[in-house]
Design a protein around this motif. Sequence first.
Motif, PDB file in Angstrom:
ATOM      1  N   GLU A 113       0.828  -1.207   0.000  1.00  0.00           N
ATOM      2  CA  GLU A 113       0.000   0.000   0.000  1.00  0.00           C
ATOM      3  C   GLU A 113       0.866   1.262   0.000  1.00  0.00           C
ATOM      4  OE1 GLU A 113      -2.521   0.355   3.469  1.00  0.00           O
ATOM      5  OE2 GLU A 113      -4.257   0.628   2.170  1.00  0.00           O
ATOM      6  N   ARG A 114       1.890   1.261   0.856  1.00  0.00           N
ATOM      7  CA  ARG A 114       2.760   2.451   0.951  1.00  0.00           C
ATOM      8  C   ARG A 114       3.559   2.673  -0.313  1.00  0.00           C
ATOM      9  NH1 ARG A 114       6.412   1.965   5.855  1.00  0.00           N
ATOM     10  NH2 ARG A 114       6.060  -0.236   5.559  1.00  0.00           N
ATOM     11  N   LYS A 115       3.885   1.590  -1.011  1.00  0.00           N
ATOM     12  CA  LYS A 115       4.603   1.724  -2.270  1.00  0.00           C
ATOM     13  C   LYS A 115       3.775   2.524  -3.282  1.00  0.00           C
ATOM     14  CE  LYS A 115       7.233   0.654  -5.868  1.00  0.00           C
ATOM     15  NZ  LYS A 115       8.456   1.425  -6.117  1.00  0.00           N
ATOM     16  N   GLY A 116       2.463   2.355  -3.222  1.00  0.00           N
ATOM     17  CA  GLY A 116       1.590   3.046  -4.174  1.00  0.00           C
ATOM     18  C   GLY A 116       0.751   2.088  -4.995  1.00  0.00           C
ATOM     19  N   VAL A 161      -5.288  -9.430  -4.787  1.00  0.00           N
ATOM     20  CA  VAL A 161      -4.831  -8.968  -6.098  1.00  0.00           C
ATOM     21  C   VAL A 161      -4.433  -7.509  -5.936  1.00  0.00           C
ATOM     22  CG1 VAL A 161      -5.422  -8.583  -8.517  1.00  0.00           C
ATOM     23  CG2 VAL A 161      -6.352 -10.570  -7.311  1.00  0.00           C
ATOM     24  N   TRP A 162      -3.217  -7.204  -6.354  1.00  0.00           N
ATOM     25  CA  TRP A 162      -2.705  -5.830  -6.294  1.00  0.00           C
ATOM     26  C   TRP A 162      -2.509  -5.304  -7.705  1.00  0.00           C
ATOM     27  CZ3 TRP A 162      -2.023  -2.712  -2.022  1.00  0.00           C
ATOM     28  CH2 TRP A 162      -2.199  -3.323  -0.782  1.00  0.00           C
ATOM     29  N   GLU A 163      -2.768  -4.018  -7.863  1.00  0.00           N
ATOM     30  CA  GLU A 163      -2.734  -3.402  -9.188  1.00  0.00           C
ATOM     31  C   GLU A 163      -1.763  -2.220  -9.206  1.00  0.00           C
ATOM     32  OE1 GLU A 163      -6.635  -2.809 -11.359  1.00  0.00           O
ATOM     33  OE2 GLU A 163      -6.032  -0.715 -11.104  1.00  0.00           O
ATOM     34  N   GLY A 164      -1.119  -2.016 -10.348  1.00  0.00           N
ATOM     35  CA  GLY A 164      -0.267  -0.833 -10.510  1.00  0.00           C
ATOM     36  C   GLY A 164       0.790  -1.058 -11.569  1.00  0.00           C
ATOM     37  N   GLU A 165       1.411   0.020 -11.973  1.00  0.00           N
ATOM     38  CA  GLU A 165       2.438  -0.078 -13.017  1.00  0.00           C
ATOM     39  C   GLU A 165       3.625  -0.898 -12.507  1.00  0.00           C
ATOM     40  OE1 GLU A 165       3.058   3.536 -15.137  1.00  0.00           O
ATOM     41  OE2 GLU A 165       5.066   2.940 -15.761  1.00  0.00           O
ATOM     42  N   ILE A 168       3.839  -6.655 -11.082  1.00  0.00           N
ATOM     43  CA  ILE A 168       4.230  -8.075 -11.072  1.00  0.00           C
ATOM     44  C   ILE A 168       5.713  -8.182 -10.691  1.00  0.00           C
ATOM     45  CG2 ILE A 168       4.460 -10.190 -12.425  1.00  0.00           C
ATOM     46  CD1 ILE A 168       2.117  -9.162 -14.183  1.00  0.00           C
ATOM     47  N   LYS A 169       6.535  -7.466 -11.424  1.00  0.00           N
ATOM     48  CA  LYS A 169       7.971  -7.541 -11.193  1.00  0.00           C
ATOM     49  C   LYS A 169       8.359  -6.877  -9.863  1.00  0.00           C
ATOM     50  CE  LYS A 169      11.977  -7.382 -14.159  1.00  0.00           C
ATOM     51  NZ  LYS A 169      12.566  -6.837 -15.361  1.00  0.00           N
ATOM     52  N   TYR A 170       7.789  -5.696  -9.624  1.00  0.00           N
ATOM     53  CA  TYR A 170       8.191  -4.986  -8.404  1.00  0.00           C
ATOM     54  C   TYR A 170       7.639  -5.667  -7.149  1.00  0.00           C
ATOM     55  CZ  TYR A 170      10.651  -1.473  -5.963  1.00  0.00           C
ATOM     56  OH  TYR A 170      11.589  -0.868  -5.177  1.00  0.00           O
ATOM     57  N   GLY A 171       6.465  -6.315  -7.317  1.00  0.00           N
ATOM     58  CA  GLY A 171       5.918  -7.091  -6.192  1.00  0.00           C
ATOM     59  C   GLY A 171       6.917  -8.145  -5.753  1.00  0.00           C
ATOM     60  N   ARG A 172       7.564  -8.793  -6.711  1.00  0.00           N
ATOM     61  CA  ARG A 172       8.589  -9.803  -6.398  1.00  0.00           C
ATOM     62  C   ARG A 172       9.788  -9.169  -5.689  1.00  0.00           C
ATOM     63  NH1 ARG A 172       7.785 -15.375  -7.085  1.00  0.00           N
ATOM     64  NH2 ARG A 172      10.001 -15.543  -7.566  1.00  0.00           N
ATOM     65  N   LYS A 232      -3.408  10.470  -8.770  1.00  0.00           N
ATOM     66  CA  LYS A 232      -2.817  11.633  -9.451  1.00  0.00           C
ATOM     67  C   LYS A 232      -1.509  12.078  -8.778  1.00  0.00           C
ATOM     68  CE  LYS A 232      -5.866  15.033  -7.174  1.00  0.00           C
ATOM     69  NZ  LYS A 232      -6.739  14.075  -6.450  1.00  0.00           N
ATOM     70  N   TRP A 233      -1.247  11.572  -7.578  1.00  0.00           N
ATOM     71  CA  TRP A 233       0.025  11.885  -6.903  1.00  0.00           C
ATOM     72  C   TRP A 233       1.030  10.754  -7.053  1.00  0.00           C
ATOM     73  CZ3 TRP A 233       0.298  16.741  -6.047  1.00  0.00           C
ATOM     74  CH2 TRP A 233      -0.870  17.460  -5.753  1.00  0.00           C
ATOM     75  N   ILE A 234       0.542   9.586  -7.452  1.00  0.00           N
ATOM     76  CA  ILE A 234       1.435   8.440  -7.625  1.00  0.00           C
ATOM     77  C   ILE A 234       1.944   8.363  -9.060  1.00  0.00           C
ATOM     78  CG2 ILE A 234       1.529   5.896  -7.595  1.00  0.00           C
ATOM     79  CD1 ILE A 234      -0.497   6.069  -5.228  1.00  0.00           C
ATOM     80  N   TYR A 235       1.065   8.741 -10.022  1.00  0.00           N
ATOM     81  CA  TYR A 235       1.435   8.687 -11.442  1.00  0.00           C
ATOM     82  C   TYR A 235       1.484  10.090 -12.023  1.00  0.00           C
ATOM     83  CZ  TYR A 235       0.448   3.751 -10.877  1.00  0.00           C
ATOM     84  OH  TYR A 235       0.467   2.456 -10.439  1.00  0.00           O
TER      85      TYR A 235
END
Length: 238
Positions: A113-116, A161-165, A168-172, A232-235
């Motif tokens: 969550e804190r990652k964005g 399930v987590w969503e974001g740019e 998949i890779k950064y979750g790892r 809008k503050w994360i992207y």
Amino acid sequence: MSSQMCKSASRVIRSLLSASKNSRFCSAEGRAVAAAAAVSVDSKVPLLASAYGSGGSANASRGWLPGVFALPVAAYMVQEQEAHAAQNERTFIAIKPDGVQRGLIAEIISRFERKGFKLVAIKITVPSKEFAQKHYHDLKDRPFFNGLCQFLSSGPVVAMVWEGEGVIKYGRKLIGATDPQRSEPGTIRGDLAVVVGRNIIHGSDGPETAKDEISLWFKPQELVNYKSNEEKWIYGVN
Ligand code: DAT
Ligand code: MG
């Protein structure tokens, strides 16, 4: 617009875009024109329709922009579409029974969550051994397969399930190496686990696995589409 129209429009735009990349049309004014035209597209006016509809040229009076104006429109729309698609990337993350029993649910969720990243599905469930075998089917020939499936089905699992740019890779990366002895400090396994058999968390290892695991653990209607106020503050691009 229908999705078919969107797809063919996107193909046309993509070829226009590759022709116009780095050209003088990708300017700030270009973006302004593009924004105006994008509004026209939303209101079902033919694609690439003119923002200057009442102008004097033959093109303008038919409501179509000459190609020179269409290029920045195309560039802007493709960029928007691609940015949106990237932000919608999804991965499957599970807190295994050891993580749940050790009271690490909130700690693990907070790191994503804190990652964005955005939580779009969550449930707590005790999977059956057969279900665990499906989840880990690619490891069925490994000597630890039986024990692993036994363990996953031994207690509650928090499935998410987590969503974001790049999720998949950064979750790892957030999770860390499979063996906590090799996970870097700062990662979930590096900070919170000691041995490979109790490494507290699962994360999909690629786009295909993510797709398969999400559909194994969740029905489509359990995935929630929503816009977070923080987006809008994360992207953003400067
Ligand atoms: P990961 O969970 O990092 O994707 P994996 O898919 O290779 O790793 O393995 C799935 C799980 O199986 C892993 O989280 C813990 C267990 N595991 C992997 N290698 C193991 C080993 N050598 N001995 C015991 N358990 C192992
Ligand atoms: Mg794996």
